[in-house]
Design a protein around this motif. Sequence first.
Motif, PDB file in Angstrom:
ATOM      1  N   PRO A  12     -21.373  56.652 -57.405  1.00  0.00           N
ATOM      2  CA  PRO A  12     -21.813  56.902 -56.193  1.00  0.00           C
ATOM      3  C   PRO A  12     -23.339  56.447 -56.116  1.00  0.00           C
ATOM      4  O   PRO A  12     -24.260  56.369 -56.963  1.00  0.00           O
ATOM      5  CB  PRO A  12     -22.041  58.517 -55.973  1.00  0.00           C
ATOM      6  N   CYS A  13     -23.731  55.738 -54.782  1.00  0.00           N
ATOM      7  CA  CYS A  13     -24.905  55.100 -54.638  1.00  0.00           C
ATOM      8  C   CYS A  13     -26.133  55.997 -54.351  1.00  0.00           C
ATOM      9  O   CYS A  13     -25.840  57.059 -53.682  1.00  0.00           O
ATOM     10  CB  CYS A  13     -24.754  54.109 -53.547  1.00  0.00           C
ATOM     11  N   GLU A  14     -26.924  56.099 -55.037  1.00  0.00           N
ATOM     12  CA  GLU A  14     -28.115  56.820 -54.846  1.00  0.00           C
ATOM     13  C   GLU A  14     -29.260  56.254 -54.114  1.00  0.00           C
ATOM     14  O   GLU A  14     -30.043  55.376 -54.569  1.00  0.00           O
ATOM     15  CB  GLU A  14     -28.883  57.179 -56.553  1.00  0.00           C
ATOM     16  N   PRO A  15     -29.407  56.855 -53.112  1.00  0.00           N
ATOM     17  CA  PRO A  15     -30.495  56.277 -51.970  1.00  0.00           C
ATOM     18  C   PRO A  15     -32.044  56.760 -52.604  1.00  0.00           C
ATOM     19  O   PRO A  15     -31.857  57.641 -53.070  1.00  0.00           O
ATOM     20  CB  PRO A  15     -30.281  56.882 -50.666  1.00  0.00           C
ATOM     21  N   GLY A  16     -32.804  55.763 -52.107  1.00  0.00           N
ATOM     22  CA  GLY A  16     -34.245  56.038 -52.708  1.00  0.00           C
ATOM     23  C   GLY A  16     -34.600  55.953 -54.093  1.00  0.00           C
ATOM     24  O   GLY A  16     -35.737  56.384 -54.399  1.00  0.00           O
ATOM     25  N   ARG A  17     -33.933  55.308 -54.738  1.00  0.00           N
ATOM     26  CA  ARG A  17     -34.326  55.064 -56.121  1.00  0.00           C
ATOM     27  C   ARG A  17     -35.300  54.167 -56.223  1.00  0.00           C
ATOM     28  O   ARG A  17     -36.118  54.267 -57.328  1.00  0.00           O
ATOM     29  CB  ARG A  17     -33.086  54.937 -57.088  1.00  0.00           C
ATOM     30  N   LEU A  18     -35.442  53.272 -55.533  1.00  0.00           N
ATOM     31  CA  LEU A  18     -36.099  52.017 -55.728  1.00  0.00           C
ATOM     32  C   LEU A  18     -37.312  52.182 -54.620  1.00  0.00           C
ATOM     33  O   LEU A  18     -36.988  52.194 -53.455  1.00  0.00           O
ATOM     34  CB  LEU A  18     -35.682  50.541 -55.474  1.00  0.00           C
ATOM     35  N   THR A  19     -38.412  52.009 -55.018  1.00  0.00           N
ATOM     36  CA  THR A  19     -39.529  51.906 -54.088  1.00  0.00           C
ATOM     37  C   THR A  19     -40.099  50.542 -53.644  1.00  0.00           C
ATOM     38  O   THR A  19     -39.588  49.545 -54.233  1.00  0.00           O
ATOM     39  CB  THR A  19     -40.839  52.517 -54.722  1.00  0.00           C
ATOM     40  N   PRO A  20     -40.717  50.494 -52.569  1.00  0.00           N
ATOM     41  CA  PRO A  20     -41.168  48.997 -52.073  1.00  0.00           C
ATOM     42  C   PRO A  20     -41.770  48.429 -53.230  1.00  0.00           C
ATOM     43  O   PRO A  20     -41.647  47.276 -53.295  1.00  0.00           O
ATOM     44  CB  PRO A  20     -42.249  49.469 -51.174  1.00  0.00           C
ATOM     45  N   ALA A  21     -42.653  49.048 -54.170  1.00  0.00           N
ATOM     46  CA  ALA A  21     -43.306  48.400 -55.186  1.00  0.00           C
ATOM     47  C   ALA A  21     -42.348  47.662 -56.162  1.00  0.00           C
ATOM     48  O   ALA A  21     -42.494  46.476 -56.679  1.00  0.00           O
ATOM     49  CB  ALA A  21     -44.189  49.410 -55.864  1.00  0.00           C
ATOM     50  N   ASP A  22     -41.296  48.550 -56.441  1.00  0.00           N
ATOM     51  CA  ASP A  22     -40.286  48.030 -57.344  1.00  0.00           C
ATOM     52  C   ASP A  22     -39.347  46.733 -56.836  1.00  0.00           C
ATOM     53  O   ASP A  22     -39.092  46.010 -57.095  1.00  0.00           O
ATOM     54  CB  ASP A  22     -38.847  49.145 -57.638  1.00  0.00           C
ATOM     55  N   LEU A  23     -39.134  46.865 -55.437  1.00  0.00           N
ATOM     56  CA  LEU A  23     -38.292  45.941 -54.768  1.00  0.00           C
ATOM     57  C   LEU A  23     -39.293  44.567 -54.880  1.00  0.00           C
ATOM     58  O   LEU A  23     -39.057  43.334 -54.794  1.00  0.00           O
ATOM     59  CB  LEU A  23     -38.014  46.283 -53.465  1.00  0.00           C
ATOM     60  N   LYS A  24     -40.636  44.499 -54.599  1.00  0.00           N
ATOM     61  CA  LYS A  24     -41.441  43.478 -54.579  1.00  0.00           C
ATOM     62  C   LYS A  24     -41.252  42.827 -56.022  1.00  0.00           C
ATOM     63  O   LYS A  24     -41.659  41.563 -56.214  1.00  0.00           O
ATOM     64  CB  LYS A  24     -42.806  44.067 -54.371  1.00  0.00           C
ATOM     65  N   THR A  25     -41.057  43.403 -57.083  1.00  0.00           N
ATOM     66  CA  THR A  25     -40.685  42.700 -58.441  1.00  0.00           C
ATOM     67  C   THR A  25     -39.625  41.955 -58.541  1.00  0.00           C
ATOM     68  O   THR A  25     -39.488  41.175 -59.451  1.00  0.00           O
ATOM     69  CB  THR A  25     -40.844  43.525 -59.588  1.00  0.00           C
TER      70      THR A  25
END
Length: 489
Positions: A12-25
């Motif tokens: 199952p997909c888990e929402p909210g696991r990646l923060t904007p800071a994580d995405l920026k990497t």
Amino acid sequence: MTTETEEIRLEPCEPGRLTPADLKTLFLFEKLTDEQLAWIADHGCTMRVPGGGLVLREGDPATQFFVLLTGTIALSRRVGQDDVQTSRTEQRGVYMGATNAYLRDDGVPRNYMGSMRALSDSEFFVLSERDFSRIMREWFPMATHLLEGLALGMRSSQAAIGERQRLQALGALSAGLMHELNNPAAAASRATGALRERVAGMRMKLGKLAKGKVPPDRLIALLNLQEEVIERAAKAPVRTAMEIADLEDELGDWMEQHGVTGGWDVAPIFAQGGIDTDCLTEIESRLESPELLDQAIHWIGYALETEQLMSDIEDATGRVSSLVNAAKQYSHVDRSAHQWIDVHTGLDSTLVMLGHKIGDGIRVVKEYDRSLPQIPVHPAELNQVWTNLIDNAVQAMSGAGTLTIRTYEEDERVVVSVGDTGPGVPDEIKKRVFEPFFTTKPVGEGTGLGLDISYRIVVNGHGGDISLQSTPGDTRFLVRLPMSEPASA
């Protein structure tokens, strides 16, 4: 291999696991604003897939956009009954799935263009097809229009050019095969017609011998003598054209001296069979009847020519059989798409298929290492690579030069080198030869897809490598292929 019945088991997909800071990497999102990153973080989720699990299947509706976070994945396309691996990577941030979601709805179903399997435990950031489409259309409208035009234009042009190229390749190979088949077929037809005449002549000559009231023991001796001469001709050493011409003169003089009618017409037959004047002298002594010599020489001549014609027919039909076998090897009719093969088989069959293009002005040199092991490949695809490389080499030499095909082992890989003595490839364009649609040929003589297709087959399809080394008079394309299947494929 993926199957239509294999179940896709995704955690199952888990929402909210990646923060904007994580995405920026991730390189895909590194230039986005904080507001955009926050939106993506809210609408996306993370998903884990165990090693060996099928993530998406070719042909299924494209509903999700995947970005790799950790793990190793492999992408593949279905060819016949087999899956051809097109890419294998563990690079963080690579993306796949519903990558064409931004295209206008033109009624064409949006399906996954390939299958993706996790080779190790992997984790992905996932967006729905609808959210990815919204991001592209609302945040990057100009880029979307440009990409849309590029994608649709490339799709149309590649479809048209690819179809035309396939038809041209098929036509060229068919014409070449028909040309190669025509020569032995015509030779067999001519030999058959001549053979019919010679057999009729032998029947008539036998009748004349019988009318001459030849004693039975002399006739039997003559028959035995005929068989001995034919056997001697079969074992005669191979002579050069000059040696045969000299022998014809000797035989012609001998027959003229011994009163053989039309001796100069019969002499070439005996010379071709390797029969010398010593043999004629022996024939004369064995007959013990000078009046039979003339008819006996002609009768034996008919028998020799008959044997030669039958050998010609055998050679011609053998050549036809070899060509058909080469065509089957080249196209791999009735064979599986993926198998372990001797790489030399495909090279030889390709040279046969391109024999009409190579012509007489180009010398073909084979430097094969026959000790090389069999390797796992898709033979029909690899033959397309050999066709492109050899065809380019032949065109570069403009009908005169040396084509060298060399095989050897290097760093646990089989290396195939296709070299030519043409003018070479200038340094400024060496880096571009594998680009799609790039060609140095005049307009209308090349699509610029041959080396691009070859690169994708070797690198993406077989996990190998293809490179170019070129100086004036010495250009080589080096194809390196692994000797074993990928460890975790």
